[in-house]
Design an enzyme around this catalytic site. Structure first.
Site, PDB file in Angstrom:
ATOM      1  N   THR A 111       0.815  -1.218   0.000  1.00 42.60           N
ATOM      2  CA  THR A 111       0.000   0.000   0.000  1.00 42.60           C
ATOM      3  C   THR A 111       0.848   1.268   0.000  1.00 42.60           C
ATOM      4  O   THR A 111       0.475   2.268  -0.596  1.00 42.60           O
ATOM      5  CB  THR A 111      -0.935  -0.002   1.230  1.00 42.60           C
ATOM      6  N   THR A 187       1.932  -4.278   4.396  1.00 37.97           N
ATOM      7  CA  THR A 187       1.839  -4.523   5.841  1.00 37.97           C
ATOM      8  C   THR A 187       1.382  -5.941   6.193  1.00 37.97           C
ATOM      9  O   THR A 187       1.677  -6.433   7.277  1.00 37.97           O
ATOM     10  CB  THR A 187       0.868  -3.521   6.505  1.00 37.97           C
ATOM     11  N   ASP A 188       0.652  -6.600   5.271  1.00 32.06           N
ATOM     12  CA  ASP A 188       0.066  -7.905   5.625  1.00 32.06           C
ATOM     13  C   ASP A 188       1.101  -8.905   6.136  1.00 32.06           C
ATOM     14  O   ASP A 188       0.858  -9.618   7.107  1.00 32.06           O
ATOM     15  CB  ASP A 188      -0.654  -8.525   4.414  1.00 32.06           C
ATOM     16  N   LYS A 266       0.787  -7.522  13.050  1.00 26.50           N
ATOM     17  CA  LYS A 266      -0.280  -6.626  12.588  1.00 26.50           C
ATOM     18  C   LYS A 266      -1.541  -7.035  13.349  1.00 26.50           C
ATOM     19  O   LYS A 266      -2.012  -8.161  13.209  1.00 26.50           O
ATOM     20  CB  LYS A 266      -0.469  -6.788  11.079  1.00 26.50           C
TER      21      LYS A 266
HETATM   22  N1  ASP Z   1      -2.272  -6.188   1.058  1.00 31.22           N
HETATM   23  C1  ASP Z   1      -1.310  -5.126   1.230  1.00 31.22           C
HETATM   24  C2  ASP Z   1       0.065  -5.741   1.345  1.00 31.22           C
HETATM   25  O1  ASP Z   1       0.369  -6.332   2.320  1.00 31.22           O
HETATM   26  C3  ASP Z   1      -1.653  -4.307   2.401  1.00 31.22           C
HETATM   27  C4  ASP Z   1      -0.673  -3.213   2.742  1.00 31.22           C
HETATM   28  O2  ASP Z   1       0.301  -2.961   2.124  1.00 31.22           O
HETATM   29  O3  ASP Z   1      -0.911  -2.542   3.745  1.00 31.22           O
HETATM   30  O4  ASP Z   1       0.837  -5.625   0.438  1.00 31.22           O
END
Ligand code: ASP
Length: 443
Positions: A111, A187-188, A266
Site C-alpha cells: 500500500t 503490511t500484511d 499486525k
Molecule cells: N495487502 C497489502 C500488502 O500487504 C496491504 C498493505 O500494504 O498494507 O501488500
C-alpha cells in the site's frame, strides 16, 4: 448506495453524466464533492461499475469504500482537486550534502507504494521508490536519499525467493557504504519479512528499517509519508544498528514506534496503528520533527566496520498449522506424505494440540522437527502444566518459548535451510538468536 469492491468495472457513464462531468472539468481520479439533498459525499471519482446504473456516479470515500449515487436533479457536483498524473516522474537532480547521512530506500510494493487503480477501483502497487521520494520532499531535508524498486508486489504474494532477492539488494547497499536502509513493504506479511531479514543478515553493520502504510497515497489519511519521515529521522539521528519496523504508534499523526523485528504483529485490519510489539516493548518513539525517545537501551549500536554475514537459505518444506477443535489428523498426514521437514504448530493456550493429531505428529517427528507456539500471542509456552502438553513434549515437540508463530515458522525454515545437524537445529530453536525469544516474560 452499494459497495462495488467485488464487481468488475468499465469506464462508461451515460451521455448525460459525461456531459455534466465535462462541464465541471471533472475526470476519473479527481476528488469531488456530491451534494444530494441534505447529504454530502466526498471522494474520488471512479469508473462506472459494469453491473450498475449508467446514471450513477461511483466515488471512493475516504474510508476506502466505493459508493454509487444516482444522478438526479437535486444532485450538485463540485470539483475539489484534480488527480495526480500516474506515470514516471522526472526526478529532480540531487545535490549531495556531505553533512547528511546516506540512506537507501528499497521498495517492495504494498500500500505504501500504491495508488487507486482507476480502471478497477482497487488499490495496486504503482510507485517506484523514486516517486515515493518525490512525494515526500521532507526526506531529502533529513538525509541524502537514494531509491530503488526491488519489486512491486502486495506482500500476501511474497515467497522465499522474494526474501532472497531483498537480502541480496540489502547486501549490495551495505557494500555501497550507505548509512542506513529503509524498506517499503506491504503490511500484511511485513512481520514475516522482518523476521526473515533478521535471521539471514548476521552481524548487520547499519540499521535496516521496514516501513509500510495502511492507507494508500490517494487518501488524505495516508500514513505512509509520516512513517517514512520517522524512519529517516531515526536512521539519521540515532545510533541504532538493528532491523526495526517503523509504523504509526497511535491513530493520530503524532509519533511512530520503532518495533523490534521479531516481536511484532499486525493486530488490526485497517487502523494506522495496527502494529503492536508483542511480549516486549518497542525500541523507541520517533516524532516526525526528529525527536527520539528510547524505551529500551539494550539495542545493538551501529558499527560500519562490522562484517555482514549472509545466510539466506530457507527450507520451503516448512509449515505453520493453526490447530482447532475437530482438526483432522489428515492435515498433518499430508505434510508427512509430502516430506515436510519442519512444522510450527499454532497451539492453544500454554501450547496444546488436540490429542487426535498426536499419532500423526509422531509420524511427522520420525524425520521432522515440530515447534509449539501459541494462538494467544501474549505470554509464554509452558507444556508442563497439562497432560496434553506433557505428552506432546514426550513425543518430541519443542516448546517455542514466547516466539510468535510467524517468527518461529521463519526461524525453523531458516535453521533447516542453513544448518545440517538436527541436534544443533533443535538447540538453536530454543536459543535466542535475534531477539525472538525473551529471557523471561515481563508481559
Ligand atoms: N495487502 C497489502 C500488502 O500487504 C496491504 C498493505 O500494504 O498494507 O501488500
Amino acid at each position: 448506495m452499494f459497495s462495488t469492491s467485488q464487481i468488475s468495472v468499465i469506464n462508461v457513464y451515460s451521455g448525460k453524466i459525461k456531459k455534466i462531468l465535462k462541464s465541471k472539468g471533472v475526470e476519473r481520479g479527481d476528488r469531488i464533492r456530491i451534494k444530494k439533498g441534505s447529504k454530502i459525499y466526498e471522494g474520488i471519482l471512479m469508473p462506472r461499475i459494469q453491473l450498475g446504473d449508467r446514471d450513477s456516479l461511483v466515488i471512493k470515500l475516504e474510508n476506502g469504500y466505493n459508493i454509487g449515487l444516482r444522478y438526479s436533479d437535486n444532485v450538485e457536483i463540485e470539483l475539489i482537486s484534480k488527480h495526480k498524473k500516474v506515470g514516471k516522474k522526472e526526478l529532480k537532480p540531487i545535490k549531495y550534502d556531505k553533512n547528511k547521512p546516506r540512506i537507501s530506500i528499497l521498495s517492495m510494493g504494498g500500500t505504501i507504494a500504491s495508488r487507486v487503480d482507476y480502471r478497477t477501483g482497487g488499490v495496486v502497487p504503482r510507485f517506484t521508490a523514486e516517486e515515493l521520494i518525490e512525494d515526500v520532499p521532507e526526506l531529502r531535508e533529513i538525509a541524502n536519499i537514494y531509491g530503488r524498486q526491488v519489486e512491486s508486489i502486495l506482500s500476501e504474494n511474497m515467497e522465499f525467493k522474494d526474501y532472497k532477492k531483498l537480502i541480496r539488494e540489502v547486501k549490495k547497499e551495505i557494500e555501497n557504504g550507505v548509512d542506513g536502509i529503509i524498506i517499503t513493504h506491504g503490511t500484511d506479511t511485513l512481520h514475516y519479512t522482518a523476521a526473515a531479514l533478521s535471521f539471514a543478515l548476521e552481524n548487520l553493520p547499519i540499521p535496516v528499517i521496514l516501513v509500510g502504510a495502511q492507507r494508500s497515497s490517494d487518501r488524505a489519511s495516508s500514513d505512509g509519508p509520516m512513517n517514512l519521515i520517522c524512519a529517516t529521522q531515526f536512521i539519521a539521528k540515532s545510533d541504532f544498528g538493528e532491523i526495526g519496523v517503523c509504523m504509526h504508534a497511535t491513530e493520530s499523526d503524532d509519533y511512530c514506534f520503532i518495533h523490534p523485528a521479531c516481536k511484532i504483529r499486525k493486530m488490526h485490519t485497517s487502523r494506522r496503528d495496527a502494529f503492536r510489539t508483542i511480549n516486549s516493548k518497542p525500541w523507541a518513539k520517533v516524532y516526525p520533527d526528529g525527536r527520539i525517545e528510547f524505551l529500551k537501551e539494550d539495542y545493538v549500536r551501529r558499527d560500519a566496520k562490522r562484517k555482514l554475514v549472509v545466510k539466506d537459505k530457507f527450507e520451503e518444506k516448512t509449515a505453520l498449522v493453526k490447530v482447532h477443535p475437530s482438526i483432522s489428523p489428515k492435515i498433518i498426514d499430508v505434510l508427512v506424505k509430502e516430506k515436510y521437514r519442519g512444522l510450527v504448530i499454532e497451539g492453544t493456550g500454554l501450547g496444546h494440540a488436540p490429542s487426535g493429531i498426536k499419532d500423526s505428529l509422531k509420524r511427522f517427528l520420525k524425520s521432522g522437527i515440530v515447534v509449539m507456539t501459541s494462538q494467544c500471542l501474549d505470554g509464554r509456552i509452558n507444556m508442563n502444566v497439562y497432560s496434553t502438553g506433557r505428552e506432546l513434549q514426550e513425543i518430541g515437540v519443542i516448546p517455542g518459548e514466547d516466539m510468535l508463530p510467524e517468527v518461529a515458522y521463519i526461524k525453523l525454515s531458516w535453521l533447516l535451510g542453513n544448518y545440517k545437524d538436527k541436534r544443533e537445529i533443535k538447540r538453536l530453536i530454543k536459543t535466542n538468536l535475534r531477539g525472538e525469544i525473551s529471557e523471561r516474560s515481563e508481559f
